[in-house]
Design a protein around this motif. Structure first.
Motif, PDB file in Angstrom:
ATOM      1  N   VAL A  89     -34.189   7.991   6.442  1.00 62.50           N
ATOM      2  CA  VAL A  89     -35.327   8.768   6.942  1.00 62.50           C
ATOM      3  C   VAL A  89     -34.940  10.243   7.087  1.00 62.50           C
ATOM      4  O   VAL A  89     -35.706  11.137   6.714  1.00 62.50           O
ATOM      5  CB  VAL A  89     -35.841   8.190   8.282  1.00 62.50           C
ATOM      6  N   ILE A  90     -33.748  10.505   7.599  1.00 64.99           N
ATOM      7  CA  ILE A  90     -33.286  11.894   7.746  1.00 64.99           C
ATOM      8  C   ILE A  90     -33.198  12.574   6.378  1.00 64.99           C
ATOM      9  O   ILE A  90     -33.657  13.704   6.197  1.00 64.99           O
ATOM     10  CB  ILE A  90     -31.929  11.940   8.482  1.00 64.99           C
ATOM     11  N   LEU A  91     -32.627  11.882   5.397  1.00 65.58           N
ATOM     12  CA  LEU A  91     -32.524  12.451   4.049  1.00 65.58           C
ATOM     13  C   LEU A  91     -33.906  12.695   3.445  1.00 65.58           C
ATOM     14  O   LEU A  91     -34.130  13.723   2.781  1.00 65.58           O
ATOM     15  CB  LEU A  91     -31.706  11.532   3.146  1.00 65.58           C
ATOM     16  N   GLU A  92     -34.824  11.765   3.664  1.00 63.63           N
ATOM     17  CA  GLU A  92     -36.177  11.911   3.123  1.00 63.63           C
ATOM     18  C   GLU A  92     -36.888  13.114   3.742  1.00 63.63           C
ATOM     19  O   GLU A  92     -37.600  13.836   3.054  1.00 63.63           O
ATOM     20  CB  GLU A  92     -37.003  10.641   3.394  1.00 63.63           C
ATOM     21  N   ARG A  93     -36.710  13.305   5.034  1.00 66.93           N
ATOM     22  CA  ARG A  93     -37.384  14.414   5.716  1.00 66.93           C
ATOM     23  C   ARG A  93     -36.835  15.766   5.261  1.00 66.93           C
ATOM     24  O   ARG A  93     -37.531  16.766   5.291  1.00 66.93           O
ATOM     25  CB  ARG A  93     -37.256  14.282   7.223  1.00 66.93           C
ATOM     26  N   ARG A  94     -35.574  15.806   4.855  1.00 67.15           N
ATOM     27  CA  ARG A  94     -34.950  17.064   4.419  1.00 67.15           C
ATOM     28  C   ARG A  94     -35.167  17.336   2.933  1.00 67.15           C
ATOM     29  O   ARG A  94     -34.976  18.465   2.480  1.00 67.15           O
ATOM     30  CB  ARG A  94     -33.458  17.027   4.711  1.00 67.15           C
ATOM     31  N   ALA A  95     -35.534  16.319   2.175  1.00 70.66           N
ATOM     32  CA  ALA A  95     -35.705  16.486   0.727  1.00 70.66           C
ATOM     33  C   ALA A  95     -36.944  17.334   0.441  1.00 70.66           C
ATOM     34  O   ALA A  95     -37.999  17.121   1.041  1.00 70.66           O
ATOM     35  CB  ALA A  95     -35.833  15.123   0.052  1.00 70.66           C
ATOM     36  N   PRO A  96     -36.835  18.302  -0.481  1.00 73.02           N
ATOM     37  CA  PRO A  96     -38.009  19.125  -0.806  1.00 73.02           C
ATOM     38  C   PRO A  96     -39.125  18.298  -1.460  1.00 73.02           C
ATOM     39  O   PRO A  96     -40.300  18.600  -1.295  1.00 73.02           O
ATOM     40  CB  PRO A  96     -37.458  20.179  -1.765  1.00 73.02           C
ATOM     41  N   HIS A  97     -38.746  17.254  -2.180  1.00 76.56           N
ATOM     42  CA  HIS A  97     -39.714  16.369  -2.825  1.00 76.56           C
ATOM     43  C   HIS A  97     -39.252  14.934  -2.582  1.00 76.56           C
ATOM     44  O   HIS A  97     -38.576  14.335  -3.427  1.00 76.56           O
ATOM     45  CB  HIS A  97     -39.812  16.663  -4.322  1.00 76.56           C
ATOM     46  N   PRO A  98     -39.606  14.361  -1.432  1.00 81.18           N
ATOM     47  CA  PRO A  98     -39.100  13.039  -1.060  1.00 81.18           C
ATOM     48  C   PRO A  98     -39.630  11.926  -1.957  1.00 81.18           C
ATOM     49  O   PRO A  98     -40.692  12.042  -2.562  1.00 81.18           O
ATOM     50  CB  PRO A  98     -39.583  12.856   0.382  1.00 81.18           C
ATOM     51  N   LEU A  99     -38.846  10.856  -2.031  1.00 80.23           N
ATOM     52  CA  LEU A  99     -39.290   9.666  -2.755  1.00 80.23           C
ATOM     53  C   LEU A  99     -40.485   9.033  -2.057  1.00 80.23           C
ATOM     54  O   LEU A  99     -41.431   8.590  -2.683  1.00 80.23           O
ATOM     55  CB  LEU A  99     -38.157   8.637  -2.810  1.00 80.23           C
ATOM     56  N   VAL A 100     -40.412   8.957  -0.729  1.00 81.99           N
ATOM     57  CA  VAL A 100     -41.452   8.354   0.091  1.00 81.99           C
ATOM     58  C   VAL A 100     -41.827   9.370   1.160  1.00 81.99           C
ATOM     59  O   VAL A 100     -40.979   9.781   1.939  1.00 81.99           O
ATOM     60  CB  VAL A 100     -40.952   7.050   0.756  1.00 81.99           C
ATOM     61  N   ASP A 101     -43.075   9.756   1.199  1.00 78.53           N
ATOM     62  CA  ASP A 101     -43.529  10.696   2.220  1.00 78.53           C
ATOM     63  C   ASP A 101     -43.854   9.907   3.481  1.00 78.53           C
ATOM     64  O   ASP A 101     -44.969   9.416   3.661  1.00 78.53           O
ATOM     65  CB  ASP A 101     -44.742  11.469   1.728  1.00 78.53           C
ATOM     66  N   ALA A 102     -42.856   9.750   4.353  1.00 78.75           N
ATOM     67  CA  ALA A 102     -43.012   8.950   5.565  1.00 78.75           C
ATOM     68  C   ALA A 102     -44.045   9.556   6.505  1.00 78.75           C
ATOM     69  O   ALA A 102     -44.635   8.840   7.320  1.00 78.75           O
ATOM     70  CB  ALA A 102     -41.664   8.810   6.269  1.00 78.75           C
ATOM     71  N   GLY A 103     -44.292  10.844   6.396  1.00 81.27           N
ATOM     72  CA  GLY A 103     -45.304  11.483   7.232  1.00 81.27           C
ATOM     73  C   GLY A 103     -46.694  10.922   7.005  1.00 81.27           C
ATOM     74  O   GLY A 103     -47.542  10.940   7.902  1.00 81.27           O
ATOM     75  N   LEU A 104     -46.923  10.393   5.812  1.00 79.75           N
ATOM     76  CA  LEU A 104     -48.221   9.791   5.527  1.00 79.75           C
ATOM     77  C   LEU A 104     -48.486   8.556   6.378  1.00 79.75           C
ATOM     78  O   LEU A 104     -49.635   8.210   6.640  1.00 79.75           O
ATOM     79  CB  LEU A 104     -48.325   9.420   4.045  1.00 79.75           C
ATOM     80  N   VAL A 110     -53.648   5.097   6.078  1.00 81.54           N
ATOM     81  CA  VAL A 110     -52.510   4.772   5.210  1.00 81.54           C
ATOM     82  C   VAL A 110     -51.782   3.543   5.729  1.00 81.54           C
ATOM     83  O   VAL A 110     -51.510   2.608   4.967  1.00 81.54           O
ATOM     84  CB  VAL A 110     -51.555   5.977   5.084  1.00 81.54           C
ATOM     85  N   TRP A 111     -51.434   3.498   7.017  1.00 82.43           N
ATOM     86  CA  TRP A 111     -50.663   2.349   7.492  1.00 82.43           C
ATOM     87  C   TRP A 111     -51.507   1.092   7.514  1.00 82.43           C
ATOM     88  O   TRP A 111     -51.005  -0.008   7.298  1.00 82.43           O
ATOM     89  CB  TRP A 111     -49.931   2.600   8.805  1.00 82.43           C
ATOM     90  N   ARG A 112     -52.816   1.223   7.743  1.00 76.50           N
ATOM     91  CA  ARG A 112     -53.672   0.027   7.682  1.00 76.50           C
ATOM     92  C   ARG A 112     -53.754  -0.509   6.252  1.00 76.50           C
ATOM     93  O   ARG A 112     -53.713  -1.708   6.018  1.00 76.50           O
ATOM     94  CB  ARG A 112     -55.065   0.346   8.204  1.00 76.50           C
ATOM     95  N   THR A 113     -53.871   0.400   5.304  1.00 77.26           N
ATOM     96  CA  THR A 113     -53.925  -0.013   3.901  1.00 77.26           C
ATOM     97  C   THR A 113     -52.612  -0.666   3.486  1.00 77.26           C
ATOM     98  O   THR A 113     -52.604  -1.705   2.809  1.00 77.26           O
ATOM     99  CB  THR A 113     -54.237   1.201   3.000  1.00 77.26           C
ATOM    100  N   ASN A 114     -51.484  -0.080   3.890  1.00 73.76           N
ATOM    101  CA  ASN A 114     -50.182  -0.664   3.562  1.00 73.76           C
ATOM    102  C   ASN A 114     -50.004  -2.026   4.215  1.00 73.76           C
ATOM    103  O   ASN A 114     -49.428  -2.938   3.618  1.00 73.76           O
ATOM    104  CB  ASN A 114     -49.050   0.277   3.968  1.00 73.76           C
ATOM    105  N   LEU A 115     -50.475  -2.176   5.450  1.00 68.77           N
ATOM    106  CA  LEU A 115     -50.384  -3.470   6.127  1.00 68.77           C
ATOM    107  C   LEU A 115     -51.226  -4.522   5.412  1.00 68.77           C
ATOM    108  O   LEU A 115     -50.780  -5.656   5.202  1.00 68.77           O
ATOM    109  CB  LEU A 115     -50.823  -3.317   7.589  1.00 68.77           C
ATOM    110  N   ALA A 116     -52.433  -4.137   5.016  1.00 66.08           N
ATOM    111  CA  ALA A 116     -53.286  -5.059   4.259  1.00 66.08           C
ATOM    112  C   ALA A 116     -52.627  -5.430   2.929  1.00 66.08           C
ATOM    113  O   ALA A 116     -52.626  -6.602   2.532  1.00 66.08           O
ATOM    114  CB  ALA A 116     -54.658  -4.430   4.013  1.00 66.08           C
TER     115      ALA A 116
END
Length: 185
Positions: A89-104, A110-116
């Motif tokens: 998570v720390i690496l993702e937050r520091r990456a200029p273009h993260p693999l997974v945008d955890a902020g979403l 978003v989290w309801r859709t992912n849960l479904a």
């Protein structure tokens, strides 16, 4: 079914691998990369950290019963999962273009859709795992139908056809009825 009957079950892995490799070569050869995001470099540290997290968690899940849930290996891997995840998570937050945008994931939609999607995916996985197992279990076990792999595959063909048709119709249905109605349907 015929591949298993003729060549053995190893071909169930080799054939999709070969088709995937051909598809990837085709994508690379024929589809131009004209999106700005495609020009960014892969954040390798983040990718390696994500692989470590996934391997650790999947080893615990898949080998827990074989190695013993209280075994040293499982406890060590389970204990390593949290700090590995935090590091990722720390690496993702520091990456200029993260693999997974955890902020979403802070967005409710978003989290309801992912849960479904998680529950739908688990259901589909269960059907694709349990139904063929039931179909192929010998009748002497007193609960299976004893079908061979080919017949079990033909039994599952309507499910595959429905998924294919649903995928083709999904975009049209979403535009007409909305994404929530399509997800519920």
């Amino acid at each position: 079914g015929p591949a298993v009957a003729l060549f053995g079950y190893h071909w169930l892995f080799a054939l999709p691998l070969a088709l995937t490799a051909i598809a990837l070569l085709g994508v690379h050869a024929f589809l131009p990369s004209n999106f700005p995001a495609a020009r960014h470099r892969l954040p390798w540290a983040s990718a390696i950290a994500l692989a470590a997290v996934l391997c650790t968690v999947l080893l615990v899940i898949s080998q827990g019963s074989a190695w013993g849930w209280a075994s040293g290996r499982i406890l060590l891997l389970a204990g390593a999962a949290a700090p590995l995840t935090a590091g990722w998570v720390i690496l993702e937050r520091r990456a200029p273009h993260p693999l997974v945008d955890a902020g979403l994931m802070r967005l409710t939609v978003v989290w309801r859709t992912n849960l479904a999607a998680l529950f739908l995916g688990a259901g589909m996985f269960a059907v694709n795992l349990l139904v063929p197992t039931f179909l192929e279990t010998p009748q002497r076990a007193e609960y299976g139908l004893g079908l061979d792999v080919t017949k079990a595959g033909l039994f599952m063909l309507p499910v595959s056809a429905a998924i294919f048709a649903g995928g083709l119709l999904n975009g049209h249905a979403e535009r007409r009825f909305g994404s929530k109605a399509v997800l519920v349907g």
